[in-house]
Design an enzyme around this catalytic site. Structure first.
Site, PDB file in Angstrom:
ATOM      1  N   GLY A  51       3.509  -7.486   3.152  1.00 14.79           N
ATOM      2  CA  GLY A  51       2.694  -6.275   3.256  1.00 14.79           C
ATOM      3  C   GLY A  51       3.436  -5.129   3.919  1.00 14.79           C
ATOM      4  O   GLY A  51       3.398  -3.988   3.449  1.00 14.79           O
ATOM      5  N   CYS A  52       4.122  -5.413   5.006  1.00 17.92           N
ATOM      6  CA  CYS A  52       4.855  -4.370   5.736  1.00 17.92           C
ATOM      7  C   CYS A  52       6.018  -3.838   4.902  1.00 17.92           C
ATOM      8  O   CYS A  52       6.332  -2.652   4.952  1.00 17.92           O
ATOM      9  CB  CYS A  52       5.326  -4.891   7.086  1.00 17.92           C
ATOM     10  SG  CYS A  52       3.949  -5.292   8.178  1.00 17.92           S
ATOM     11  N   SER A  53       6.635  -4.700   4.129  1.00 18.86           N
ATOM     12  CA  SER A  53       7.732  -4.271   3.256  1.00 18.86           C
ATOM     13  C   SER A  53       7.209  -3.335   2.170  1.00 18.86           C
ATOM     14  O   SER A  53       7.802  -2.288   1.900  1.00 18.86           O
ATOM     15  CB  SER A  53       8.423  -5.485   2.632  1.00 18.86           C
ATOM     16  OG  SER A  53       9.024  -6.270   3.638  1.00 18.86           O
TER      17      SER A  53
END
Length: 149
Positions: A43-45
């Site tokens: 998700g953060c990527s």
């Protein structure tokens, strides 16, 4: 957590692009300050990639983007390099910024995924949280910026 209309707490911190002070942008640019839980997670990527894809459009609206996590400085630098981030990622290892903004998770181990939109005067004009997909933060933040102009 902070509320819309409040003054965004100032901070000075190390980032993937050197030392940053939020108040340096006051009077010059709006700021998208987004908090993310952990570098290199799916998700953060995706969120970082989407902010990077839209970076030029944010710049057209005189907006700076800053990402914040409690990851180490070496980790945020590697994360920034891997995805060619055009904006700084802050290492808030001491958890001072996440605490000031009220976004430390319940376990006290990472930041919650929350995006603050701060105007040129240092006031919070919008807060994005509880979105279904991480990458939606970039698109929604850009919509908010465009609607304010």
């Amino acid at each position: 957590m902070l509320q819309v209309g409040q003054e965004a707490p100032d901070f000075e911190a190390e980032s993937s692009q050197g030392k940053i002070k939020l108040s340096d942008f006051k009077g010059k640019k709006s700021v998208i300050l987004y908090f993310y839980p952990k570098a290199f997670t799916p998700g953060c990527s995706r969120e970082l990639q989407r902010f990077t894809e839209l970076y030029d459009e944010f710049k057209e609206h005189n907006v700076e983007i800053i990402g914040v996590s409690v990851d180490s400085l070496s980790s945020v630098k590697k994360f920034s390099e891997k995805y060619n981030a055009k904006f700084p990622l802050i290492s808030d290892k001491e958890k001072k910024i996440v605490t000031a903004y009220g976004v430390l998770n319940e376990k006290g181990t990472s930041a919650q995924r929350v995006t603050f939109i701060i105007d040129e005067n240092g006031k919070i004009i919008n807060i994005l949280d509880k979105l279904k997909k991480a990458e939606e933060h970039a698109d929604r933040a850009l919509e908010v910026i465009k609607s304010k102009k």
